[in-house]
Design a protein around this motif. Structure first.
Motif, PDB file in Angstrom:
ATOM      1  N   PHE A  35       0.804  -1.227   0.000  1.00 27.59           N
ATOM      2  CA  PHE A  35       0.000   0.000   0.000  1.00 27.59           C
ATOM      3  C   PHE A  35       0.837   1.278   0.000  1.00 27.59           C
ATOM      4  CE2 PHE A  35      -2.565   3.146   2.588  1.00 27.59           C
ATOM      5  CZ  PHE A  35      -3.360   3.548   1.520  1.00 27.59           C
ATOM      6  N   PHE A  36       1.612   1.510   1.051  1.00 22.93           N
ATOM      7  CA  PHE A  36       2.283   2.793   1.215  1.00 22.93           C
ATOM      8  C   PHE A  36       3.188   3.143   0.027  1.00 22.93           C
ATOM      9  CE2 PHE A  36       1.944   2.295   6.093  1.00 22.93           C
ATOM     10  CZ  PHE A  36       0.667   2.818   6.063  1.00 22.93           C
ATOM     11  N   SER A  37       4.048   2.210  -0.372  1.00 21.13           N
ATOM     12  CA  SER A  37       4.998   2.514  -1.457  1.00 21.13           C
ATOM     13  C   SER A  37       4.311   2.625  -2.813  1.00 21.13           C
ATOM     14  CB  SER A  37       6.083   1.439  -1.524  1.00 21.13           C
ATOM     15  OG  SER A  37       5.528   0.188  -1.879  1.00 21.13           O
ATOM     16  N   GLN A  38       3.122   2.036  -2.936  1.00 21.81           N
ATOM     17  CA  GLN A  38       2.391   2.058  -4.210  1.00 21.81           C
ATOM     18  C   GLN A  38       1.495   3.284  -4.355  1.00 21.81           C
ATOM     19  OE1 GLN A  38       3.004  -0.397  -6.498  1.00 21.81           O
ATOM     20  NE2 GLN A  38       4.497  -1.145  -4.999  1.00 21.81           N
ATOM     21  N   VAL A  39       0.858   3.667  -3.255  1.00 20.81           N
ATOM     22  CA  VAL A  39      -0.184   4.704  -3.326  1.00 20.81           C
ATOM     23  C   VAL A  39       0.303   6.086  -2.887  1.00 20.81           C
ATOM     24  CG1 VAL A  39      -2.453   5.402  -2.429  1.00 20.81           C
ATOM     25  CG2 VAL A  39      -2.013   3.001  -3.012  1.00 20.81           C
ATOM     26  N   LEU A  40       1.125   6.148  -1.842  1.00 18.12           N
ATOM     27  CA  LEU A  40       1.480   7.451  -1.261  1.00 18.12           C
ATOM     28  C   LEU A  40       2.292   8.355  -2.192  1.00 18.12           C
ATOM     29  CD1 LEU A  40       2.078   6.601   2.501  1.00 18.12           C
ATOM     30  CD2 LEU A  40      -0.002   7.363   1.338  1.00 18.12           C
ATOM     31  N   PRO A  41       3.239   7.833  -2.987  1.00 20.51           N
ATOM     32  CA  PRO A  41       3.933   8.734  -3.927  1.00 20.51           C
ATOM     33  C   PRO A  41       2.984   9.418  -4.909  1.00 20.51           C
ATOM     34  CG  PRO A  41       5.166   6.700  -3.667  1.00 20.51           C
ATOM     35  CD  PRO A  41       3.849   6.483  -2.975  1.00 20.51           C
ATOM     36  N   LYS A  42       1.953   8.694  -5.340  1.00 19.11           N
ATOM     37  CA  LYS A  42       0.955   9.287  -6.240  1.00 19.11           C
ATOM     38  C   LYS A  42       0.136  10.343  -5.505  1.00 19.11           C
ATOM     39  CE  LYS A  42       0.536   4.962  -8.849  1.00 19.11           C
ATOM     40  NZ  LYS A  42      -0.360   3.831  -9.205  1.00 19.11           N
ATOM     41  N   THR A  43      -0.135  10.094  -4.228  1.00 19.94           N
ATOM     42  CA  THR A  43      -0.886  11.051  -3.422  1.00 19.94           C
ATOM     43  C   THR A  43      -0.080  12.335  -3.223  1.00 19.94           C
ATOM     44  OG1 THR A  43      -1.978   9.219  -2.271  1.00 19.94           O
ATOM     45  CG2 THR A  43      -2.093  11.389  -1.219  1.00 19.94           C
ATOM     46  N   VAL A  44       1.226  12.178  -2.990  1.00 17.60           N
ATOM     47  CA  VAL A  44       2.102  13.351  -2.839  1.00 17.60           C
ATOM     48  C   VAL A  44       2.113  14.185  -4.122  1.00 17.60           C
ATOM     49  CG1 VAL A  44       4.509  14.074  -2.599  1.00 17.60           C
ATOM     50  CG2 VAL A  44       3.568  12.351  -1.057  1.00 17.60           C
ATOM     51  N   LYS A  45       2.211  13.528  -5.264  1.00 20.12           N
ATOM     52  CA  LYS A  45       2.194  14.256  -6.538  1.00 20.12           C
ATOM     53  C   LYS A  45       0.863  14.964  -6.745  1.00 20.12           C
ATOM     54  CE  LYS A  45       3.008  13.883 -11.478  1.00 20.12           C
ATOM     55  NZ  LYS A  45       1.923  14.842 -11.775  1.00 20.12           N
ATOM     56  N   LEU A  46      -0.219  14.293  -6.392  1.00 23.31           N
ATOM     57  CA  LEU A  46      -1.551  14.899  -6.469  1.00 23.31           C
ATOM     58  C   LEU A  46      -1.595  16.172  -5.636  1.00 23.31           C
ATOM     59  CD1 LEU A  46      -4.836  14.380  -6.908  1.00 23.31           C
ATOM     60  CD2 LEU A  46      -4.667  13.578  -4.569  1.00 23.31           C
ATOM     61  N   PHE A  47      -1.081  16.099  -4.425  1.00 22.84           N
ATOM     62  CA  PHE A  47      -1.101  17.248  -3.520  1.00 22.84           C
ATOM     63  C   PHE A  47      -0.253  18.383  -4.074  1.00 22.84           C
ATOM     64  CE2 PHE A  47      -0.488  19.687   0.348  1.00 22.84           C
ATOM     65  CZ  PHE A  47      -1.705  19.545   0.995  1.00 22.84           C
ATOM     66  N   ASP A  48       0.929  18.053  -4.572  1.00 18.71           N
ATOM     67  CA  ASP A  48       1.813  19.071  -5.153  1.00 18.71           C
ATOM     68  C   ASP A  48       1.151  19.756  -6.355  1.00 18.71           C
ATOM     69  OD1 ASP A  48       3.784  18.622  -3.304  1.00 18.71           O
ATOM     70  OD2 ASP A  48       5.024  17.372  -4.614  1.00 18.71           O
ATOM     71  N   ASP A  49       0.465  18.968  -7.170  1.00 19.32           N
ATOM     72  CA  ASP A  49      -0.227  19.526  -8.339  1.00 19.32           C
ATOM     73  C   ASP A  49      -1.329  20.498  -7.900  1.00 19.32           C
ATOM     74  OD1 ASP A  49       1.357  18.068 -10.033  1.00 19.32           O
ATOM     75  OD2 ASP A  49      -0.131  16.499 -10.417  1.00 19.32           O
ATOM     76  N   MET A  50      -2.029  20.159  -6.832  1.00 22.32           N
ATOM     77  CA  MET A  50      -3.102  21.033  -6.344  1.00 22.32           C
ATOM     78  C   MET A  50      -2.538  22.335  -5.770  1.00 22.32           C
ATOM     79  SD  MET A  50      -6.038  18.537  -4.715  1.00 22.32           S
ATOM     80  CE  MET A  50      -4.973  17.583  -3.645  1.00 22.32           C
ATOM     81  N   VAL A  51      -1.425  22.234  -5.028  1.00 27.26           N
ATOM     82  CA  VAL A  51      -0.785  23.440  -4.488  1.00 27.26           C
ATOM     83  C   VAL A  51      -0.330  24.342  -5.628  1.00 27.26           C
ATOM     84  CG1 VAL A  51       1.209  24.329  -3.204  1.00 27.26           C
ATOM     85  CG2 VAL A  51      -0.060  22.357  -2.327  1.00 27.26           C
ATOM     86  N   TYR A  52       0.251  23.755  -6.649  1.00 25.24           N
ATOM     87  CA  TYR A  52       0.708  24.535  -7.805  1.00 25.24           C
ATOM     88  C   TYR A  52      -0.468  25.211  -8.493  1.00 25.24           C
ATOM     89  CZ  TYR A  52       2.623  25.681 -12.376  1.00 25.24           C
ATOM     90  OH  TYR A  52       2.992  26.350 -13.520  1.00 25.24           O
ATOM     91  N   GLU A  53      -1.557  24.474  -8.643  1.00 29.42           N
ATOM     92  CA  GLU A  53      -2.743  25.040  -9.309  1.00 29.42           C
ATOM     93  C   GLU A  53      -3.310  26.209  -8.509  1.00 29.42           C
ATOM     94  OE1 GLU A  53      -4.945  25.357 -12.573  1.00 29.42           O
ATOM     95  OE2 GLU A  53      -3.520  23.727 -12.288  1.00 29.42           O
ATOM     96  N   LEU A  54      -3.355  26.054  -7.195  1.00 27.83           N
ATOM     97  CA  LEU A  54      -3.835  27.150  -6.346  1.00 27.83           C
ATOM     98  C   LEU A  54      -2.981  28.398  -6.519  1.00 27.83           C
ATOM     99  CD1 LEU A  54      -4.624  25.368  -2.949  1.00 27.83           C
ATOM    100  CD2 LEU A  54      -6.282  26.459  -4.461  1.00 27.83           C
ATOM    101  N   SER A  55      -1.678  28.222  -6.458  1.00 30.81           N
ATOM    102  CA  SER A  55      -0.758  29.353  -6.566  1.00 30.81           C
ATOM    103  C   SER A  55      -0.849  30.008  -7.941  1.00 30.81           C
ATOM    104  CB  SER A  55       0.686  28.895  -6.302  1.00 30.81           C
ATOM    105  OG  SER A  55       0.797  28.332  -5.009  1.00 30.81           O
TER     106      SER A  55
END
Length: 303
Positions: A35-55
């Protein structure tokens, strides 16, 4: 952007289902691989993309542009949900009755700390990012900060009880713990002006973990970076004490807001100074390249 927003929402809904419905039934020994190694890196990228979009889109925010206002608020709400899902992961591991070895959850702290830091940076820069339109999203930014604050608190509680491999030397556990400590050091630099108590608690955890695992991580820690950050925070709090003392001097009052703030800042300064003394004493053989930072702090305080 709007299609992307739908994709983000779909991702977080799937993540929430996994965390709530499937995570409780997974073997904690295989969580990292399955789970963690498979899903969390994608979640981090998702979060980074959202922060970038907000800014990127914040400059278009206005009370008249309801479409962009709704879109940005939806992104912020999704970010809050991401933090909530990560909290669920931390709580699940914390509830495990058996001892947890760090390498068995190594993707969890690294991913969580990355998202926490991104959240605090965005909140810290919110006035400049949203400019005069901050009031249109301030409620969600407050919710975002509180969620990240709670998540970090729970993660530190978890990390305080996880075990490192008894045979740890140059293995992943050592590198993972060093990464955790330096990631929290980065967070300290972000929150130093945002919340005194939280700042102090983060430093307390950094020092505690450095000493707790001293025998195996002492050669891997970047001692100069830790000393430099402590010296910088001590000097900042010391100068704040001086400024507040000057403001109070004319009135001599001890019941006003400035005096209470002075007491809190002085307490923080004393705590940081004691932490520096403790850290210096314990890691003295490794501090040859940090002498300049210590000397500069002495000169700046006594000038």
């Amino acid at each position: 952007m709007y299609q992307q927003s739908d994709s983000w929402n779909e991702h977080i809904q799937i993540l929430k289902i996994i965390v709530e419905m499937f995570l409780p039934h997974m073997n904690h020994l295989t969580l990292e691989q399955t789970f963690f190694s498979q899903v969390l890196p994608k979640t981090v990228k998702l979060f980074d993309d959202m922060v970038y979009e907000l800014s990127s889109q914040a400059r278009e925010l206005s009370s008249q542009n309801l479409e962009i206002q709704t879109t940005l608020r939806n992104i912020l709400q999704t970010m809050v949900q991401v933090l909530g899902a990560l909290t669920g992961c931390v709580q699940h591991v914390s509830a495990t009755q058996e001892s947890v070895i760090l390498r068995n959850i190594q993707s969890l702290p690294s991913s969580v700390l990355h998202v926490i830091r991104s959240t605090f940076v965005h909140c810290k820069n919110s006035e400049s990012v949203y400019s005069g339109r901050l009031h249109l999203v301030s409620d969600l930014l407050q919710a975002l900060f509180k969620e990240a604050y709670s998540l970090q608190k729970q993660l530190m509680e978890l990390l305080d009880v996880v075990c490192m491999d008894p045979g740890a030397d140059e293995n992943d556990d050592v590198l993972n713990m060093v990464f955790v400590i330096h990631s929290l050091l980065d967070i300290c630099s972000v929150i130093s002006s945002m919340d005194h108590a939280f700042h102090a608690n983060t430093w307390k955890f950094i020092i505690k973990q450095s000493l707790k695992h001293q025998s195996v991580i002492k050669s891997q820690l970047k001692h100069k970076d830790i000393i430099a950050s402590l010296c910088e925070d001590i000097l900042c709090s010391f100068q704040s004490c001086l400024q507040l003392a000057e403001q109070m001097a004319p009135s001599g009052a001890q019941d006003n807001t400035d005096y209470r703030l002075f007491q809190k800042t002085l307490k923080l300064c004393r705590f940081l100074a004691n932490s520096l003394l403790h850290y210096t004493k314990e890691f003295l053989p490794f501090l040859s390249d940090a002498c300049c930072e210590l000397h500069q702090l002495y000169l700046q305080i006594h000038r």
